[in-house]
Design a protein around this motif. Structure first.
Motif, PDB file in Angstrom:
ATOM      1  N   PHE A 114       2.129   1.533   1.440  1.00  0.00           N
ATOM      2  CA  PHE A 114       2.873   1.339   2.675  1.00  0.00           C
ATOM      3  C   PHE A 114       2.154   2.052   3.814  1.00  0.00           C
ATOM      4  N   MET A 128       3.246  -9.207  -3.637  1.00  0.00           N
ATOM      5  CA  MET A 128       4.100  -8.052  -3.862  1.00  0.00           C
ATOM      6  C   MET A 128       5.503  -8.492  -4.267  1.00  0.00           C
ATOM      7  N   LYS A 129       6.187  -7.580  -4.901  1.00  0.00           N
ATOM      8  CA  LYS A 129       7.605  -7.723  -5.187  1.00  0.00           C
ATOM      9  C   LYS A 129       8.282  -6.439  -4.748  1.00  0.00           C
ATOM     10  N   TYR A 130       9.305  -6.605  -3.876  1.00  0.00           N
ATOM     11  CA  TYR A 130       9.990  -5.445  -3.313  1.00  0.00           C
ATOM     12  C   TYR A 130      11.382  -5.322  -3.923  1.00  0.00           C
ATOM     13  N   SER A 131      11.824  -4.080  -4.044  1.00  0.00           N
ATOM     14  CA  SER A 131      13.150  -3.813  -4.601  1.00  0.00           C
ATOM     15  C   SER A 131      13.659  -2.494  -4.038  1.00  0.00           C
ATOM     16  N   THR A 135      11.137 -11.032  -0.821  1.00  0.00           N
ATOM     17  CA  THR A 135       9.759 -11.236  -0.396  1.00  0.00           C
ATOM     18  C   THR A 135       9.668 -12.523   0.413  1.00  0.00           C
ATOM     19  N   GLY A 192       8.192  -7.555   2.767  1.00  0.00           N
ATOM     20  CA  GLY A 192       9.549  -7.379   2.282  1.00  0.00           C
ATOM     21  C   GLY A 192      10.540  -7.551   3.420  1.00  0.00           C
ATOM     22  N   VAL A 196      12.737   2.060  -1.030  1.00  0.00           N
ATOM     23  CA  VAL A 196      12.191   0.741  -1.354  1.00  0.00           C
ATOM     24  C   VAL A 196      10.866   0.912  -2.082  1.00  0.00           C
ATOM     25  N   GLU A 197      10.699   0.084  -3.119  1.00  0.00           N
ATOM     26  CA  GLU A 197       9.447   0.092  -3.890  1.00  0.00           C
ATOM     27  C   GLU A 197       8.769  -1.274  -3.745  1.00  0.00           C
ATOM     28  N   GLY A 198       7.439  -1.224  -3.534  1.00  0.00           N
ATOM     29  CA  GLY A 198       6.636  -2.438  -3.510  1.00  0.00           C
ATOM     30  C   GLY A 198       5.598  -2.387  -4.608  1.00  0.00           C
ATOM     31  N   LYS A 214       1.760   0.272  -7.393  1.00  0.00           N
ATOM     32  CA  LYS A 214       2.996   0.182  -6.627  1.00  0.00           C
ATOM     33  C   LYS A 214       3.092   1.404  -5.730  1.00  0.00           C
TER      34      LYS A 214
END
Length: 800
Positions: free
Chosen positions: A261, A296-299, A313, A320, A340-342, A358
């Motif tokens: 980030f 990427m996948k964000y959560s 995404t 995100g 938030v994690e990417g 990540k």
């Protein structure tokens, strides 16, 4: 090198000498060849001394290249034998001396175009042209020299190799082709070498395989490379020919960089009025890789807003997008924190040692306060109200409050588009909904009222809620017959007295009631009290909401009575009981034998008693005669409009034409009726009467009038003559009139006039003075013009 050159030079010469040796020295193969080719001539011995020749390609000498010699053992050297050469290239590429048998090449030979030529030779008697030897076939082979460089037919090349590849990883294999003979010498033996692209890549000298020669090449540092490869023949020795090609090598991406980030803390804000699904903001975990390796996948992994917000995404799989998951309320919670994690979605197992692919960041979301509209305590209201409710009955009390911290006072009103007939009223402060008009379920069964709540300090903040009012039924309508019914009975029909218990059914009646009781309608039928003892008809209630109208007698006659009125009393079964009386009209009609109605003496369609049919015919006849008389009178009036003339013969003068302006000739005419000229009163005006001349009006005859016609003529002309004299005398004696004559006899100026043109437009073409004495010759009608422009003749006779 010198030895090699001598060997290449002497080898063809030695082969040529061997071909000239006698067949006894050449061995068995020559004899087998002779037996095969001479079987047709039954010769057991072959006398030819040739088999095969060799010649170097690309000969550039000025003289024809000597290839070899054909000779027969029958040749005595006296020139009696003639040698003939046929086959491929005979006469064009190769020639033969027909006396000696010497063969020469007269064109430049190229092995790459044609490697050998098949020729046929024959010895014939020069005088008789008889073959002395059977035709024999031999081959001329073209010996190769190194005259073609290696070529890369598919170049330049494009190649791709993953970044971070190990040393020795194969990138691409190149192949160079050499047109020289690969079976002879080293002319076609190619060796590969790299001219440009070290130290990143290398090439195998024999196979042409390009390989990685430097470890850990990083695409993120450099992505494209240009490599130049050379292919050289003669085994790479000095003097060999060489060709080159280019390879554009691209390092393909692998997931060898973790995402990161660009901010450790993101600050975002959104108003509390934002609906669910609204976008709060966007974050990005940057990745130096590209393509799927950067996806990427964000959560949301932690924070007090993980249940209030969501993250997804975007379509590029790079960013995100944080969105609202639940409704926001500044008064309940003004801010949220999200962790938030990417993480990469495509991992390369070979590079897991580079760390977790990540990254984590913190997102702080602030909720902005918004002046919100009031909120009702219920999303909708439902009320039931009987239709006989009194005016002013309170229907429902609605309640709304300001959700903001200020808690402003709320005022209520009704949206008049939902209550256009104004059945209801709401108290502005309490929200009590009341009736202001009587309700009628049969007119409007449901009222959908929209109540508005408005903040007193901010009229733009308005909320609405729906109040559904169902009007309950009350038995307030009497029943009545379903339709305006008429029944009939047949004339002269006698009731069958044998079956007194069975009477004639003439009509079944049914009632309707706008009310809708819960248990259903139930009607009661009976004759009205005044018709209970009716001797003609009776009524039977069938107890199923219908009733029968029955006759009590027969023998109906239109002369006695044509119409009967039967009052029927109907009541319903609900409380309070409602009733009504309806009248059934029963007519006496003429029927056929089957009982079908033929005619009824209905009053609505009968003539008045005081007006008979004969009287009606007489009235119509009078109207017709009156119309005929009117048409006759109109026809007579049209015949009377024709003017009366004293003289039966037509007037030869027809019209007097008036000219209003100069020029134009007969086209400028306006005719008027000559009838005015025949009025005898016009010729005897008082001579002393003054003219009422408003504007000068020049009048003239349509054509030149002969003098004899003016001075005299028949009886008809004399009348016109007298009229003109009277008019002229009146004009001359009028002191107020301009000096214009009432009647001008100039005819018209221009073409066709006896005076020709009077215009002065072309008078300037003559240098002499224009003479106007000829005006005196035109007669007394030009007297005034002659006085103005010419010399007046004093001896001229009077005008009339």
């Amino acid at each position: 090198h010198k030895r090699n050159y001598i060997a290449r030079t002497l080898l063809p010469v030695a082969l040529g000498i061997l071909t000239l040796l006698p067949h006894s020295l050449l061995g068995t193969p020559a004899e087998e060849e002779h037996v095969r080719n001479s079987a047709l001539l039954q010769r057991a011995k072959r006398s030819w001394v040739w088999n095969q020749f060799f010649v170097l390609e690309e000969y550039t000498g000025l003289e024809p290249l000597y290839i070899g010699k054909l000779h027969s053992d029958m040749d005595k050297g006296d020139g009696s034998i003639k040698y003939i050469l046929t086959g491929e290239g005979a006469g064009t590429t190769f020639t033969i001396d027909d006396s000696t048998g010497d063969i020469h090449a007269i064109q430049r030979l190229d092995r790459e175009v044609k490697a050998q030529y098949i020729l046929r030779a024959q010895a014939r008697n020069r005088l008789t042209d008889r073959p002395l030897e059977p035709e024999s076939e031999f081959i001329v082979k073209i010996q190769d020299i190194n005259d073609n460089e290696p070529r890369f037919l598919d170049g330049p090349y494009q190649a791709t190799v993953p970044e971070m590849s190990k040393i020795g990883t194969s990138v691409i294999q190149l192949t160079a082709t050499d047109a020289d003979d690969p079976t002879y010498g080293n002319s076609a033996r190619v060796v590969y070498s790299i001219l440009e692209g070290q130290p990143y890549f290398s090439v195998d000298a024999k196979t042409g395989v390009v390989r990685v020669s430097l470890a850990d090449m990083d695409r993120e540092t450099r992505e494209n490379y240009t490599v130049v490869i050379q292919a050289k023949d003669m085994g790479g020795q000095l003097g060999g020919l060489a060709g080159t090609t280019t390879i554009n090598i691209t390092l393909s991406d692998i997931n060898d960089n973790p995402p990161m980030f660009d901010q450790r803390l993101y600050q975002m804000s959104i108003p509390e009025s934002a609906p669910v699904g609204s976008v709060v903001g966007r974050i990005w975990a940057k990745d130096r890789d590209i393509g799927v390796n950067a996806e990427m996948k964000y959560s949301i992994i932690d924070g007090d807003g993980r249940d209030t917000f969501d993250i997804s995404t975007d379509p590029t799989n790079l960013f995100g997008i944080i969105t609202v998951k639940k409704p926001l309320n500044f008064e309940n919670k003004p801010s949220y924190t999200l962790k938030v994690e990417g993480a990469n979605t495509h991992l390369d197992p070979a590079f897991r040692h580079r760390g977790p692919f990540k990254d984590v960041t913190i997102v702080h979301v602030s909720i902005e306060d918004v002046d919100e509209p009031p909120q009702f305590d219920l999303p909708a209201y439902y009320v039931e109200l009987p239709e006989d409710a009194e005016i002013g009955t309170m229907v429902k009390t609605v309640s709304a409050r300001d959700p903001d911290a200020a808690n402003n006072t709320v005022r209520y009103s009704i949206d008049r588009s939902s209550d256009p007939d104004k059945y209801f009223y709401i108290e502005i402060t309490s929200g009590s909904l009341m009736t202001v008009r009587s309700l009628d379920r049969e007119e409007v069964g449901w009222h959908n009222i929209t109540i508005l709540a408005m903040e007193m300090n901010n009229p733009t903040q308005i909320a609405s809620v729906s109040v559904a009012v169902r009007v309950l039924d009350v038995n307030d309508n009497p029943p009545s017959l379903m339709h305006y019914l008429e029944a009939y009975v047949c004339e002269n029909q006698i009731l069958n007295m044998t079956f007194m218990s069975v009477i004639q059914l003439i009509q079944t009646v049914t009632a309707v009631d706008p009310d809708e009781p819960l248990g259903g309608q139930h009607f009661y039928y009976s004759l009205a009290p005044e018709a209970v003892n009716n001797p003609n008809f009776t009524l039977k209630d069938n107890q199923d909401n219908t009733a029968w109208i029955l006759t009590r007698r027969g023998g109906w006659s239109q002369q006695d009575q044509t119409v009967f009125y039967l009052p029927i009393f109907i009541s319903d079964g609900e409380q309070p009981v409602q009733s009504s009386t309806s009248t059934l009209t029963i007519r006496v009609c003429s029927c056929d034998q089957e009982g079908n109605v033929m005619s009824c003496n209905a009053e609505a369609y009968s003539l008045p008693a005081s007006l008979s049919r004969g009287a009606l015919i007489a009235i119509l006849a009078c109207i017709f005669v009156l119309l005929v008389m009117i048409l006759l009178m109109l026809s007579l009036r049209t015949h009377r409009k024709k003017p009366y003339l004293c003289d039966e013969e037509e007037n030869v003068h027809e019209n007097i034409v008036r000219y209003d302006d100069e020029g134009g000739g007969e086209e400028d005419t306006e005719a008027f009726d000559i009838a005015a000229m025949w009025n005898p009163r016009e010729a005897h005006h008082h001579l002393g009467k003054m003219r009422q001349d408003m504007l000068p009006e020049i009048e003239s005859l349509s054509r030149y009038v002969p003098q004899a016609c003016v001075m005299g003529g028949g009886s008809g002309d004399s009348n016109v003559h007298g009229y003109v004299l009277a008019k002229l005398l009146e004009a001359d004696m009028d002191p107020c009139a301009p000096p214009y004559d009432s009647l001008q006899t100039y005819a018209y100026e221009g073409e066709g006039s006896v005076a020709e043109s009077l215009s002065s437009l072309q008078s300037g073409t003559s240098n002499t003075d224009h003479e106007y004495d000829y005006l005196n010759d035109w007669g007394p009608r030009f007297k005034k013009l002659a006085e103005m422009y010419g010399v007046l003749e004093t001896n001229s006779p009077p005008l009339w």
